[in-house]
Motif scaffolding. Structure first.
Motif, PDB file in Angstrom:
ATOM      1  N   GLY B  21       0.784  -1.152   0.025  1.00 57.45           N
ATOM      2  CA  GLY B  21      -0.118   0.046  -0.068  1.00 57.45           C
ATOM      3  C   GLY B  21       0.813   1.212  -0.019  1.00 57.45           C
ATOM      4  O   GLY B  21       0.304   2.348   0.471  1.00 57.45           O
ATOM      5  N   VAL B  50      -0.231 -10.788  -4.531  1.00 57.97           N
ATOM      6  CA  VAL B  50      -1.005 -10.722  -3.137  1.00 57.97           C
ATOM      7  C   VAL B  50      -2.302 -10.044  -3.071  1.00 57.97           C
ATOM      8  O   VAL B  50      -3.232 -10.295  -2.358  1.00 57.97           O
ATOM      9  N   ASN B  51      -2.556  -8.950  -3.994  1.00 60.82           N
ATOM     10  CA  ASN B  51      -3.449  -8.027  -4.025  1.00 60.82           C
ATOM     11  C   ASN B  51      -4.615  -8.462  -5.109  1.00 60.82           C
ATOM     12  O   ASN B  51      -4.184  -8.743  -6.056  1.00 60.82           O
ATOM     13  N   PRO B  52      -5.743  -8.551  -4.403  1.00 59.83           N
ATOM     14  CA  PRO B  52      -6.903  -9.207  -5.468  1.00 59.83           C
ATOM     15  C   PRO B  52      -7.470  -7.993  -6.291  1.00 59.83           C
ATOM     16  O   PRO B  52      -7.995  -8.090  -7.435  1.00 59.83           O
ATOM     17  N   TYR B  53      -7.218  -6.644  -5.864  1.00 61.65           N
ATOM     18  CA  TYR B  53      -7.918  -5.587  -6.424  1.00 61.65           C
ATOM     19  C   TYR B  53      -6.849  -4.433  -6.678  1.00 61.65           C
ATOM     20  O   TYR B  53      -5.716  -4.425  -5.974  1.00 61.65           O
ATOM     21  N   PHE B  54      -7.211  -3.372  -7.396  1.00 57.17           N
ATOM     22  CA  PHE B  54      -6.381  -2.224  -7.613  1.00 57.17           C
ATOM     23  C   PHE B  54      -4.938  -2.549  -7.944  1.00 57.17           C
ATOM     24  O   PHE B  54      -4.008  -2.486  -7.343  1.00 57.17           O
ATOM     25  N   THR B  78      -9.429 -12.218 -13.391  1.00 56.57           N
ATOM     26  CA  THR B  78     -10.613 -13.089 -13.299  1.00 56.57           C
ATOM     27  C   THR B  78     -10.830 -13.301 -11.684  1.00 56.57           C
ATOM     28  O   THR B  78     -10.343 -12.505 -11.035  1.00 56.57           O
ATOM     29  N   THR B  79     -11.966 -13.879 -11.360  1.00 55.51           N
ATOM     30  CA  THR B  79     -12.447 -14.217  -9.869  1.00 55.51           C
ATOM     31  C   THR B  79     -11.707 -15.245  -9.464  1.00 55.51           C
ATOM     32  O   THR B  79     -11.751 -15.671  -8.327  1.00 55.51           O
ATOM     33  N   LEU B  80     -10.449 -15.800 -10.059  1.00 55.87           N
ATOM     34  CA  LEU B  80      -9.685 -17.024  -9.434  1.00 55.87           C
ATOM     35  C   LEU B  80      -8.623 -16.503  -8.672  1.00 55.87           C
ATOM     36  O   LEU B  80      -7.963 -15.560  -9.209  1.00 55.87           O
ATOM     37  N   ASP B  81      -8.662 -16.772  -7.502  1.00 56.69           N
ATOM     38  CA  ASP B  81      -7.630 -16.298  -6.714  1.00 56.69           C
ATOM     39  C   ASP B  81      -6.562 -17.148  -6.542  1.00 56.69           C
ATOM     40  O   ASP B  81      -6.124 -17.825  -5.558  1.00 56.69           O
ATOM     41  N   THR B 234     -10.912   4.666  -7.820  1.00 53.67           N
ATOM     42  CA  THR B 234     -12.078   3.942  -7.533  1.00 53.67           C
ATOM     43  C   THR B 234     -13.128   4.276  -8.425  1.00 53.67           C
ATOM     44  O   THR B 234     -13.053   5.276  -9.378  1.00 53.67           O
ATOM     45  N   PRO B 235     -14.151   3.251  -8.556  1.00 59.28           N
ATOM     46  CA  PRO B 235     -15.219   3.503  -9.671  1.00 59.28           C
ATOM     47  C   PRO B 235     -16.533   4.750  -9.437  1.00 59.28           C
ATOM     48  O   PRO B 235     -17.144   4.760 -10.111  1.00 59.28           O
TER      49      PRO B 235
END
Lengths: 354, 236
Positions: B21, B50-54, B78-81, B234-235
């Motif tokens: 961050g 490590v980070n799923p978003y951003f 994708t939504t596969l972690d 951000t959206p």
């Protein structure tokens, strides 16, 4: 006053819980909530607190039950599928009148769903988080600052009413970073004469249990608990009203979707549409009074959510057929855009002549 | 004389590491875009497992519009972690020192994120490269020079590589003011001093350099300033 720092929503939830006096955290990793547990793992040992990664979500919530029964401030966190696993334990907490804080950083569902943000656990949180005649107090923050503020507040509300409190966040709020001012460390706590923490032969021993084999006893307890719920409904409704004074179209949105809706509302105002936003912060109790206050000017309501339409039910219950109530949303991890919401506002305004 | 807010010279291969961050992704994207605009052939590698978003992969369209090639973990977006690294990264690293190439690797946060770098260490060291350590004075848990300095040895141990310099990226997102930047100058110098590394640059939000605050003397106060735009959004 602390100075501003940059934090992820998940970290702010964790740090603020520590400052609220939480020293017992039981968790299990799941995206998009994992930073919260990781932060607790780093910080709790430095506070002489307990961070324990349980063998499952079911184990974690029952550890929360044990810690809460001794009168300690305790918390667990997870994301949607993990929260479903905790449901039995949460009902036991309600049945034993135990205060605890539960965090749900929602992701898409049902089932394993996906890891992108969602608000599709609204019904679960506000209607049926556990079996039996039960409710939780549910807060929906919409900024990282509110993540810090409401988890802090949640511990006080939990102790005051002897109820579990849920923070219903979502992956967007959990993962995003914003400047935040953290609350001061809490030093005074209310007495818990009911806690099972050793009687030293000075009082009868306390029993913390949710099993009542005599129907009359169980009914009496449920009635007493619902009197507490009535008090919570009367005194703990929280919401924010934005540009609602003369609003003919009232948008209702919580959490991350409220931030999207706000951008759309501002744009619609610039284009001369009399539109406002009600942002429920307490989802249970639902801010009925804030909605009711808009009834004088409102011609229609629009609920904007990241699900297939859940909170819209609560808006309809308040409006009770007096005005049209419409819904717009995306689900499965898809986030509505401000432009899409703006178009919905514009169409609705045209339809009802606002 | 070098303009106070322009891009500092980048080697063939630049590694951006730092605290979780601290702003690595936003910085990496700025470096990539500025290098592309200077006419270099730029590849941005998203090595954040490590980070799923951003993450930088989320901004692929923006980057590709600037002519930048983006290499992402296989399941990014994708939504596969699933932490799977693309085999294409080896090819990118091995060709890094070819004429005019500029490769930027956006590494995941902390020592955990830097672990993914370890397997590439030998290949990276065969190239003209620099590893930079990004710090932010306003980031919770790394607010003192001591705290900020403490993390780098862990990152170096996990990545099997040594940092060459520190980048002071102290900011409070949209709330960053001239004062925010100036108040963190000492922090940047002290952290670099504790680590025995040069302070490569101090970032300044683009809006404070070219924006409405025309009276800003920031670019004179800040040595080796680098103007960055806020690209991670951000959206709303």
């Amino acid at each position: 006053m602390s100075e501003k720092v940059l934090m992820k929503g998940n970290e702010a939830l964790a740090e603020s819980a520590i400052r609220a006096g939480c020293r017992y955290f039981f968790g299990y990793p799941i995206t998009p909530q994992t930073e919260l547990a990781a932060y607790m793992a780093k910080r709790m040992p430095k506070e002489n607190g307990v961070y324990l990664q349980a063998e499952s979500e079911v184990a974690a919530i029952n550890m929360v039950y044990g810690a809460a029964a001794t009168g300690a401030r305790t918390m667990t966190s997870s994301s949607s599928p993990g929260i479903s696993l905790k449901a039995e334990g949460i009902s036991y907490l309600v049945g034993a009148d135990l205060p605890a804080v539960i965090i749900n950083v929602q992701r898409g569902g049902p089932g394993l769903g996906g890891i992108q943000p969602s608000q599709s656990d609204y019904w679960q949180a506000t209607r049926a988080m556990g079996h039996g005649d039960s409710h939780l107090v549910v807060y929906a923050p919409s900024t990282v600052q509110e993540m810090a503020d409401y988890v802090y507040h949640a511990f006080d509300i939990a102790d005051k009413y002897r109820t579990p409190v849920m923070i219903l966040a979502d992956g967007m709020l959990g993962q995003m970073m914003e400047p935040v001012v953290l609350p001061e460390r809490k030093t005074e706590f209310i007495e818990k004469p009911w806690a099972a923490c050793g009687h030293d032969n000075k009082r009868p021993h306390n029993v913390v249990n949710s099993l009542y084999l005599m129907a009359d006893d169980l009914e009496r307890l449920n009635i007493e608990r619902f009197e507490r719920y009535a008090e919570i409904k009367a005194t703990e409704q929280r919401s924010e009203s934005f540009l609602c004074d003369d609003a003919e179209i009232v948008v209702v949105a919580f959490g991350a979707s409220a931030r999207i809706a706000r951008t759309a509302v501002k744009r619609a105002r610039e284009n001369g549409i009399k539109v406002g936003l009600i942002r429920p912060i307490s989802l249970w109790p639902f801010p009925e009074r804030a909605i009711e206050r808009t009834m004088d000017t409102a011609k229609a309501y629009l609920s904007v959510e990241m699900n297939m339409g859940q909170m819209v039910d609560d808006v309809r219950l308040v409006v009770n057929g007096r005005r049209p109530v419409e819904f717009f949303g995306h689900t499965g991890g898809v986030i509505p855009t401000p432009v899409e919401v703006y178009i919905q506002i514009e169409n609705l305004a045209e339809k009802v002549g606002a | 004389m070098q303009q106070p807010t322009t891009l500092f010279p980048l080697p063939s291969l630049t590694l951006i590491t730092g605290h979780y961050g601290s702003g690595k992704t936003n910085l990496s994207m700025n470096l990539a875009i500025d290098s592309a605009r200077q006419g270099r052939t730029v590849t941005l590698v998203d090595l954040d497992l490590v980070n799923p978003y951003f993450r930088s992969s989320d901004y692929k369209a923006l980057l590709e519009g600037e002519g930048i090639t983006v290499v992402s973990p296989i399941f990014a977006g994708t939504t596969l972690d699933n932490p799977s690294i693309s085999g294409a990264i080896y090819a990118v690293i091995d060709a890094a020192s070819e004429n005019g190439n500029c490769v930027i690797i956006d590494v995941g946060g902390d020592d955990v994120g830097a672990t993914a770098l370890g397997r590439f260490a030998k290949n990276i060291e065969a190239q003209d490269h620099r590893m930079y350590y990004v710090i932010n004075r306003y980031r919770n848990l790394t607010q003192t020079p001591q705290e900020a300095a403490a993390l780098l040895p862990e990152i170096e141990r996990k990545s099997h590589m040594k940092a060459h310099g520190v980048i002071n990226n102290s900011h409070l997102q949209y709330e960053t003011t001239d004062e925010t930047v100036v108040d963190a100058l000492g922090f940047g110098e002290e952290t670099a001093g504790l680590l025995g590394l040069p302070l490569v640059c101090t970032t300044i939000p683009e809006t404070l350099v070219h924006g409405k605050t025309a009276a800003s003397t920031l670019t004179e106060t800040v040595k080796n300033g680098y103007a960055v735009s806020i690209l991670v959004r951000t959206p709303w």
